[in-house]
Design a protein around this motif. Structure first.
Motif, PDB file in Angstrom:
ATOM      1  N   HIS A   1     -52.547 -14.087  10.488  1.00 14.77           N
ATOM      2  CA  HIS A   1     -51.365 -13.329  10.164  1.00 14.77           C
ATOM      3  C   HIS A   1     -50.630 -13.903   8.973  1.00 14.77           C
ATOM      4  CE1 HIS A   1     -49.626  -9.863  11.848  1.00 14.77           C
ATOM      5  NE2 HIS A   1     -48.470 -10.360  12.172  1.00 14.77           N
ATOM      6  N   GLU A   2     -50.743 -15.211   8.773  1.00 15.93           N
ATOM      7  CA  GLU A   2     -49.866 -15.856   7.802  1.00 15.93           C
ATOM      8  C   GLU A   2     -50.500 -16.065   6.438  1.00 15.93           C
ATOM      9  OE1 GLU A   2     -52.175 -19.241   9.419  1.00 15.93           O
ATOM     10  OE2 GLU A   2     -51.649 -17.183   9.868  1.00 15.93           O
ATOM     11  N   GLY A   3     -51.785 -15.832   6.338  1.00 16.14           N
ATOM     12  CA  GLY A   3     -52.425 -16.063   5.049  1.00 16.14           C
ATOM     13  C   GLY A   3     -52.131 -14.906   4.131  1.00 16.14           C
ATOM     14  N   MET A   4     -50.952 -14.928   3.564  1.00 15.05           N
ATOM     15  CA  MET A   4     -50.459 -13.769   2.858  1.00 15.05           C
ATOM     16  C   MET A   4     -51.392 -13.286   1.759  1.00 15.05           C
ATOM     17  SD  MET A   4     -46.661 -14.989   2.123  1.00 15.05           S
ATOM     18  CE  MET A   4     -45.540 -15.496   3.384  1.00 15.05           C
ATOM     19  N   ALA A   5     -51.578 -11.999   1.730  1.00 14.62           N
ATOM     20  CA  ALA A   5     -52.049 -11.295   0.542  1.00 14.62           C
ATOM     21  C   ALA A   5     -53.503 -11.499   0.160  1.00 14.62           C
ATOM     22  CB  ALA A   5     -51.173 -11.630  -0.652  1.00 14.62           C
ATOM     23  N   LYS A   6     -54.220 -12.337   0.857  1.00 14.49           N
ATOM     24  CA  LYS A   6     -55.645 -12.420   0.546  1.00 14.49           C
ATOM     25  C   LYS A   6     -56.310 -11.066   0.729  1.00 14.49           C
ATOM     26  CE  LYS A   6     -57.746 -16.403  -0.580  1.00 14.49           C
ATOM     27  NZ  LYS A   6     -57.729 -17.507   0.388  1.00 14.49           N
ATOM     28  N   GLY A   7     -55.835 -10.364   1.773  1.00 14.15           N
ATOM     29  CA  GLY A   7     -56.393  -9.049   2.059  1.00 14.15           C
ATOM     30  C   GLY A   7     -56.201  -8.087   0.908  1.00 14.15           C
ATOM     31  N   GLY A   8     -55.204  -8.372   0.069  1.00  9.08           N
ATOM     32  CA  GLY A   8     -54.962  -7.510  -1.077  1.00  9.08           C
ATOM     33  C   GLY A   8     -55.453  -8.141  -2.361  1.00  9.08           C
ATOM     34  N   GLY A   9     -56.182  -9.257  -2.230  1.00  9.19           N
ATOM     35  CA  GLY A   9     -56.546 -10.032  -3.406  1.00  9.19           C
ATOM     36  C   GLY A   9     -57.398  -9.292  -4.413  1.00  9.19           C
ATOM     37  N   ALA A  10     -58.192  -8.346  -3.911  1.00 11.00           N
ATOM     38  CA  ALA A  10     -59.091  -7.640  -4.812  1.00 11.00           C
ATOM     39  C   ALA A  10     -58.397  -6.453  -5.478  1.00 11.00           C
ATOM     40  CB  ALA A  10     -60.323  -7.159  -4.048  1.00 11.00           C
ATOM     41  N   LYS A  11     -57.207  -6.158  -5.041  1.00 13.06           N
ATOM     42  CA  LYS A  11     -56.513  -4.990  -5.568  1.00 13.06           C
ATOM     43  C   LYS A  11     -55.684  -5.343  -6.792  1.00 13.06           C
ATOM     44  CE  LYS A  11     -55.670  -3.294  -0.878  1.00 13.06           C
ATOM     45  NZ  LYS A  11     -56.438  -2.062  -0.779  1.00 13.06           N
ATOM     46  N   SER A  12     -55.348  -4.323  -7.541  1.00 15.53           N
ATOM     47  CA  SER A  12     -54.419  -4.512  -8.647  1.00 15.53           C
ATOM     48  C   SER A  12     -53.030  -4.813  -8.077  1.00 15.53           C
ATOM     49  CB  SER A  12     -54.349  -3.233  -9.479  1.00 15.53           C
ATOM     50  OG  SER A  12     -53.712  -2.213  -8.732  1.00 15.53           O
ATOM     51  N   ASP A  13     -52.192  -5.421  -8.917  1.00 14.12           N
ATOM     52  CA  ASP A  13     -50.824  -5.694  -8.479  1.00 14.12           C
ATOM     53  C   ASP A  13     -50.140  -4.409  -8.038  1.00 14.12           C
ATOM     54  OD1 ASP A  13     -51.297  -8.284  -9.111  1.00 14.12           O
ATOM     55  OD2 ASP A  13     -49.787  -8.424 -10.707  1.00 14.12           O
ATOM     56  N   ALA A  14     -50.358  -3.360  -8.790  1.00 19.29           N
ATOM     57  CA  ALA A  14     -49.696  -2.091  -8.454  1.00 19.29           C
ATOM     58  C   ALA A  14     -50.140  -1.589  -7.086  1.00 19.29           C
ATOM     59  CB  ALA A  14     -50.002  -1.039  -9.519  1.00 19.29           C
TER      60      ALA A  14
ATOM     61  N   VAL B   1     -51.272  -3.475  -4.594  1.00 17.73           N
ATOM     62  CA  VAL B   1     -50.692  -4.357  -3.571  1.00 17.73           C
ATOM     63  C   VAL B   1     -49.234  -4.006  -3.348  1.00 17.73           C
ATOM     64  CG1 VAL B   1     -50.048  -6.733  -3.022  1.00 17.73           C
ATOM     65  CG2 VAL B   1     -52.304  -6.242  -4.006  1.00 17.73           C
ATOM     66  N   ILE B   2     -48.514  -3.774  -4.435  1.00 18.97           N
ATOM     67  CA  ILE B   2     -47.089  -3.429  -4.323  1.00 18.97           C
ATOM     68  C   ILE B   2     -46.923  -2.133  -3.529  1.00 18.97           C
ATOM     69  CG2 ILE B   2     -45.078  -2.637  -5.652  1.00 18.97           C
ATOM     70  CD1 ILE B   2     -45.999  -4.701  -7.837  1.00 18.97           C
TER      71      ILE B   2
ATOM     72  N   VAL C   1     -41.900  -8.199  -3.982  1.00 12.96           N
ATOM     73  CA  VAL C   1     -43.251  -8.162  -3.430  1.00 12.96           C
ATOM     74  C   VAL C   1     -43.977  -9.447  -3.809  1.00 12.96           C
ATOM     75  CG1 VAL C   1     -45.456  -6.935  -3.348  1.00 12.96           C
ATOM     76  CG2 VAL C   1     -43.315  -5.647  -3.598  1.00 12.96           C
ATOM     77  N   MET C   2     -44.507 -10.098  -2.782  1.00 18.03           N
ATOM     78  CA  MET C   2     -45.278 -11.320  -3.002  1.00 18.03           C
ATOM     79  C   MET C   2     -46.767 -11.012  -2.869  1.00 18.03           C
ATOM     80  SD  MET C   2     -43.064 -13.746  -3.533  1.00 18.03           S
ATOM     81  CE  MET C   2     -44.058 -15.229  -3.269  1.00 18.03           C
ATOM     82  N   GLY C   3     -47.555 -11.655  -3.693  1.00 14.30           N
ATOM     83  CA  GLY C   3     -48.996 -11.492  -3.621  1.00 14.30           C
ATOM     84  C   GLY C   3     -49.663 -12.813  -3.945  1.00 14.30           C
ATOM     85  N   THR C   4     -50.963 -12.769  -4.069  1.00 13.58           N
ATOM     86  CA  THR C   4     -51.710 -13.984  -4.371  1.00 13.58           C
ATOM     87  C   THR C   4     -52.205 -13.949  -5.811  1.00 13.58           C
ATOM     88  OG1 THR C   4     -52.485 -13.975  -2.097  1.00 13.58           O
ATOM     89  CG2 THR C   4     -53.605 -15.452  -3.626  1.00 13.58           C
ATOM     90  N   GLY C   5     -51.936 -15.016  -6.526  1.00 17.38           N
ATOM     91  CA  GLY C   5     -52.416 -15.110  -7.892  1.00 17.38           C
ATOM     92  C   GLY C   5     -53.877 -15.509  -7.944  1.00 17.38           C
ATOM     93  N   ALA C   6     -54.427 -15.543  -9.143  1.00 13.93           N
ATOM     94  CA  ALA C   6     -55.830 -15.902  -9.321  1.00 13.93           C
ATOM     95  C   ALA C   6     -56.118 -17.309  -8.797  1.00 13.93           C
ATOM     96  CB  ALA C   6     -56.208 -15.792 -10.797  1.00 13.93           C
ATOM     97  N   ASP C   7     -55.098 -18.158  -8.814  1.00 12.37           N
ATOM     98  CA  ASP C   7     -55.266 -19.542  -8.344  1.00 12.37           C
ATOM     99  C   ASP C   7     -55.125 -19.662  -6.827  1.00 12.37           C
ATOM    100  OD1 ASP C   7     -52.606 -19.028  -8.050  1.00 12.37           O
ATOM    101  OD2 ASP C   7     -51.903 -20.660  -9.346  1.00 12.37           O
ATOM    102  N   GLY C   8     -54.920 -18.533  -6.161  1.00 11.40           N
ATOM    103  CA  GLY C   8     -54.795 -18.570  -4.718  1.00 11.40           C
ATOM    104  C   GLY C   8     -53.402 -18.859  -4.221  1.00 11.40           C
ATOM    105  N   LYS C   9     -52.483 -19.160  -5.135  1.00 12.16           N
ATOM    106  CA  LYS C   9     -51.109 -19.442  -4.725  1.00 12.16           C
ATOM    107  C   LYS C   9     -50.304 -18.152  -4.675  1.00 12.16           C
ATOM    108  CE  LYS C   9     -50.952 -24.021  -6.776  1.00 12.16           C
ATOM    109  NZ  LYS C   9     -50.512 -24.729  -7.979  1.00 12.16           N
ATOM    110  N   MET C  10     -49.243 -18.205  -3.861  1.00 11.44           N
ATOM    111  CA  MET C  10     -48.361 -17.058  -3.791  1.00 11.44           C
ATOM    112  C   MET C  10     -47.641 -16.884  -5.116  1.00 11.44           C
ATOM    113  SD  MET C  10     -48.615 -15.736  -0.819  1.00 11.44           S
ATOM    114  CE  MET C  10     -47.152 -14.693  -0.695  1.00 11.44           C
ATOM    115  N   LYS C  11     -47.474 -15.641  -5.488  1.00 15.43           N
ATOM    116  CA  LYS C  11     -46.639 -15.382  -6.657  1.00 15.43           C
ATOM    117  C   LYS C  11     -45.877 -14.084  -6.442  1.00 15.43           C
ATOM    118  CE  LYS C  11     -49.753 -12.632  -9.473  1.00 15.43           C
ATOM    119  NZ  LYS C  11     -50.348 -12.395 -10.781  1.00 15.43           N
TER     120      LYS C  11
END
Ligand SMILES: [Cu+2]
Length: 214
Positions: free
Chosen positions: A33-46, A48-49, A66-76
């Protein structure tokens, strides 16, 4: 979740939320549940938003950070917000929008720390439902024989300002009304279905099973 409180302006507060979230996500635990945004990692920012903000009513989603995951795997932060809400996708790709109390809760949960006591009742939206969670184990990532796996339809989640407020609710999610998830843990909260749970719920809690069997 999916997180941090302040008395600053909304913009400053969100900046702080983002900074803390990023700091905390450097070493995320391996759970669902807490591993934010990996599930949206393959999507464009738009994309995911759009998906993340769909968890809340439009008036909230459109102005939320809106928070997502950057290319480095960190939240952004994919998009800054103006209303104090933060939307994101969890590891499973489920959408959620969190108020300040829930943002603080989520930061603690991700790091397996005790969340701060909410100053006000926390509200989070998951109006698209989720792909499932254990009702007893905050860090379970899949169903087991006894972890009360429940797949929820659209719902709202409430964080009490005092754990005693949970006592008015059952832990049984199969009756269609509010129930307590993760009772007895620091992450206990109230799940409030906004549609029928009849089809989305899995098996009833173990203690109910024998009585309900026909
Ligand atoms: Cu939820």
């Amino acid at each position: 979740m999916r997180r941090i409180v302040a008395s600053l302006s909304a913009v400053l507060m969100l900046a702080a939320v983002t900074a803390v979230a990023q700091e905390k996500m450097k070493d995320p635990p391996k759970s669902g549940h807490e591993g934010m945004a990996k599930g949206g990692g393959a999507k464009s920012d738009a994309a995911v938003i759009a998906k993340a903000t769909s968890a809340a009513p439009p008036d909230i989603g459109r102005n939320a950070a809106v928070m997502g995951t950057g290319a480095d795997g960190k939240m952004k932060e994919l998009r800054a917000g103006t209303n104090g809400w933060m939307c994101m996708l969890d590891l499973a790709g489920d959408s959620m929008c969190l108020d300040k109390e829930w943002q603080a809760w989520g930061g603690a949960w991700m790091n397996k720390k005790d969340p701060p006591k909410p100053q006000t009742v926390g509200v989070a939206y998951m109006l698209k439902g989720d792909k499932g969670a254990s009702n007893t184990d905050p860090y379970a990532t899949k169903p087991t024989a006894d972890n009360q796996w429940v797949v929820s339809g659209p719902h709202i989640m409430l964080l009490p300002t005092d754990v005693s407020q949970l006592d008015a609710y059952p832990t049984d999610w199969t009756k269609g009304g509010p129930w307590v998830m993760w009772k007895g843990t620091p992450y206990a909260h109230i799940m409030v279905p906004t549609t029928s749970m009849a089809k989305s719920a899995s098996k009833a809690p173990a203690e109910k099973k024998a009585a309900d069997k026909k």
